[in-house]
Design a protein around this motif. Structure first.
Motif, PDB file in Angstrom:
ATOM      1  N   CYS A   1       0.885  -1.371   0.038  1.00 28.37           N
ATOM      2  CA  CYS A   1      -0.062   0.047  -0.105  1.00 28.37           C
ATOM      3  C   CYS A   1       0.778   1.363   0.012  1.00 28.37           C
ATOM      4  O   CYS A   1       0.264   2.293  -0.347  1.00 28.37           O
ATOM      5  CB  CYS A   1      -1.115   0.144   1.254  1.00 28.37           C
ATOM      6  N   THR A   2       2.084   1.158   0.522  1.00 24.73           N
ATOM      7  CA  THR A   2       2.800   2.338   0.575  1.00 24.73           C
ATOM      8  C   THR A   2       4.003   2.651  -0.618  1.00 24.73           C
ATOM      9  O   THR A   2       4.255   3.700  -0.756  1.00 24.73           O
ATOM     10  CB  THR A   2       3.740   2.433   1.896  1.00 24.73           C
ATOM     11  N   GLN A   3       4.330   1.308  -1.157  1.00 26.49           N
ATOM     12  CA  GLN A   3       5.359   1.516  -2.243  1.00 26.49           C
ATOM     13  C   GLN A   3       5.291   0.284  -3.191  1.00 26.49           C
ATOM     14  O   GLN A   3       6.131   0.050  -4.021  1.00 26.49           O
ATOM     15  CB  GLN A   3       6.564   1.574  -1.728  1.00 26.49           C
ATOM     16  N   GLY A   4       3.921  -0.094  -3.300  1.00 29.03           N
ATOM     17  CA  GLY A   4       3.900  -1.432  -4.079  1.00 29.03           C
ATOM     18  C   GLY A   4       3.864  -1.020  -5.571  1.00 29.03           C
ATOM     19  O   GLY A   4       3.164  -0.063  -5.938  1.00 29.03           O
ATOM     20  N   VAL A   5       4.353  -1.848  -6.455  1.00 31.49           N
ATOM     21  CA  VAL A   5       4.481  -1.669  -7.835  1.00 31.49           C
ATOM     22  C   VAL A   5       3.123  -2.371  -8.492  1.00 31.49           C
ATOM     23  O   VAL A   5       3.101  -3.527  -8.592  1.00 31.49           O
ATOM     24  CB  VAL A   5       5.721  -2.299  -8.461  1.00 31.49           C
TER      25      VAL A   5
ATOM     26  N   PHE B   1      11.732   6.929  -3.638  1.00 30.54           N
ATOM     27  CA  PHE B   1      11.870   6.538  -2.248  1.00 30.54           C
ATOM     28  C   PHE B   1      12.467   5.063  -2.318  1.00 30.54           C
ATOM     29  O   PHE B   1      12.086   4.164  -3.172  1.00 30.54           O
ATOM     30  CB  PHE B   1      10.636   6.487  -1.587  1.00 30.54           C
ATOM     31  N   GLU B   2      13.365   4.692  -1.258  1.00 28.90           N
ATOM     32  CA  GLU B   2      13.704   3.329  -0.767  1.00 28.90           C
ATOM     33  C   GLU B   2      12.900   3.060   0.433  1.00 28.90           C
ATOM     34  O   GLU B   2      12.926   4.073   1.247  1.00 28.90           O
ATOM     35  CB  GLU B   2      15.004   3.167  -0.921  1.00 28.90           C
TER      36      GLU B   2
ATOM     37  N   TRP C   1      11.497   5.920   5.319  1.00 27.37           N
ATOM     38  CA  TRP C   1      11.660   6.318   3.949  1.00 27.37           C
ATOM     39  C   TRP C   1      12.988   7.044   3.424  1.00 27.37           C
ATOM     40  O   TRP C   1      12.914   8.161   4.257  1.00 27.37           O
ATOM     41  CB  TRP C   1      10.343   6.737   3.503  1.00 27.37           C
ATOM     42  N   THR C   2      13.431   6.674   2.730  1.00 30.12           N
ATOM     43  CA  THR C   2      14.821   7.318   2.127  1.00 30.12           C
ATOM     44  C   THR C   2      14.750   8.112   0.746  1.00 30.12           C
ATOM     45  O   THR C   2      14.061   7.091   0.051  1.00 30.12           O
ATOM     46  CB  THR C   2      16.176   6.544   2.451  1.00 30.12           C
ATOM     47  N   ALA C   3      15.001   8.861   0.350  1.00 30.40           N
ATOM     48  CA  ALA C   3      14.905   9.572  -0.857  1.00 30.40           C
ATOM     49  C   ALA C   3      16.214   9.548  -1.547  1.00 30.40           C
ATOM     50  O   ALA C   3      17.533   9.828  -0.870  1.00 30.40           O
ATOM     51  CB  ALA C   3      14.524  11.097  -0.785  1.00 30.40           C
TER      52      ALA C   3
ATOM     53  N   HIS D   1       9.063  16.097  -0.842  1.00 28.29           N
ATOM     54  CA  HIS D   1       8.586  16.009   0.455  1.00 28.29           C
ATOM     55  C   HIS D   1       6.965  16.080   0.215  1.00 28.29           C
ATOM     56  O   HIS D   1       6.273  15.469   1.096  1.00 28.29           O
ATOM     57  CB  HIS D   1       8.683  17.534   1.036  1.00 28.29           C
ATOM     58  N   LEU D   2       6.288  16.327  -1.039  1.00 29.47           N
ATOM     59  CA  LEU D   2       5.069  16.091  -1.166  1.00 29.47           C
ATOM     60  C   LEU D   2       4.769  14.599  -1.230  1.00 29.47           C
ATOM     61  O   LEU D   2       3.864  14.131  -0.547  1.00 29.47           O
ATOM     62  CB  LEU D   2       4.825  16.731  -2.398  1.00 29.47           C
ATOM     63  N   ASP D   3       5.851  13.961  -1.844  1.00 25.13           N
ATOM     64  CA  ASP D   3       5.579  12.401  -2.215  1.00 25.13           C
ATOM     65  C   ASP D   3       5.684  11.799  -0.820  1.00 25.13           C
ATOM     66  O   ASP D   3       4.971  10.747  -0.564  1.00 25.13           O
ATOM     67  CB  ASP D   3       6.816  11.972  -2.999  1.00 25.13           C
TER      68      ASP D   3
END
Length: 251
Positions: A93-97, A119-120, A177-179, A197-199
């Motif tokens: 739900c947070t980074q699923g492809v 993000f990673e 979450w790292t950018a 920051h929006l993402d």
């Protein structure tokens, strides 16, 4: 409404000024430079764990209206482990492809400026069934976890770098979450730092809402020592840096 003027603009004001479109110039994409990879490659020396596939997860239905109404920051968690299914669901739900278009772009479960998805996701696992406590990476393109470090002092060191917010230790998992800024600035130049920051807000709100469906609570954390946290995560703070984190655990 007018506020008292300051003799010298602060760092925040300068950031907002210098990231206006008139200062951006040509991006590296416009210059024809190759785009950065969609994901940092997995470490071939570290173990990888398959996660339950999102399509086969048995998640209780919950209306969006109820999830939004129930959403709040939770800092107290039950002495009950999260399941691997629940973690898999929250990661999806947070980074699923959802789709991968060659080496160029991914479409995911959260919006991102230009589908750059910079993000990673790292995870501090405290109490999840079937996982040894420690630091992990989410490999979003293959929906797997990679075990990074099982040093038992990590939870306390991360808590210390977050100014001793003790609920970190009581959570089932901490999302970190790292950018990777060049994924964004390659297309948008310095303006891309605003988009990062929006993402981050999009990602964390998805975590809050998804957690409601699996009986979990979430608390976002913006108070942390940047340099200390980047060092703990083994990143340089420039080409990759921590942008946001959040705890999650059973209510």
């Amino acid at each position: 409404m007018k506020f008292p003027a300051t003799a010298d603009p602060g760092t925040g004001q300068e950031f907002m000024e210098k990231t206006k479109y008139r200062y951006i110039g040509r991006s590296d994409q416009q210059k024809g430079l190759p785009q950065p990879p969609l994901e940092i490659p997995a470490d071939p020396e570290k173990p990888v764990i398959d996660l339950p596939r999102p399509a086969f997860l048995d998640i209780p239905p919950l209306s969006l209206r109820i999830a939004i109404g129930q959403r709040q920051s939770i800092r107290m968690y039950a002495h009950e482990p999260m399941t691997l299914d629940e973690l898999s669901f929250l990661l999806w739900c947070t980074q699923g492809v959802k789709q991968i278009h060659g080496p160029q772009v991914t479409f995911r479960t959260v919006p991102s400026a230009g589908a750059r998805h910079a993000f990673e996701t790292s995870l501090l696992i405290n109490d999840v069934e079937g996982l040894t406590p420690g630091l992990y990476r989410y490999l979003a393109l293959s929906h797997r976890l990679q075990q990074i470090d099982t040093d038992p002092t990590l939870p306390h060191r991360i808590t210390g770098a977050c100014f001793d917010q003790q609920f970190i230790l009581r959570s089932g998992v901490v999302f970190l979450w790292t950018a990777v800024p060049y994924r964004m600035t390659w297309r948008y130049g310095e303006r891309g730092y605003r988009d990062l920051h929006l993402d981050a807000g999009h990602v964390c709100q998805n975590l809050y809402l998804a957690a409601e469906a699996v009986g979990c609570g979430v608390c976002a954390i913006a108070a942390f020592d940047d340099d200390a946290m980047n060092e703990l995560l083994g990143i340089d703070g420039e080409n990759q840096f921590l942008i946001y984190l959040a705890t999650a655990g059973k209510k």
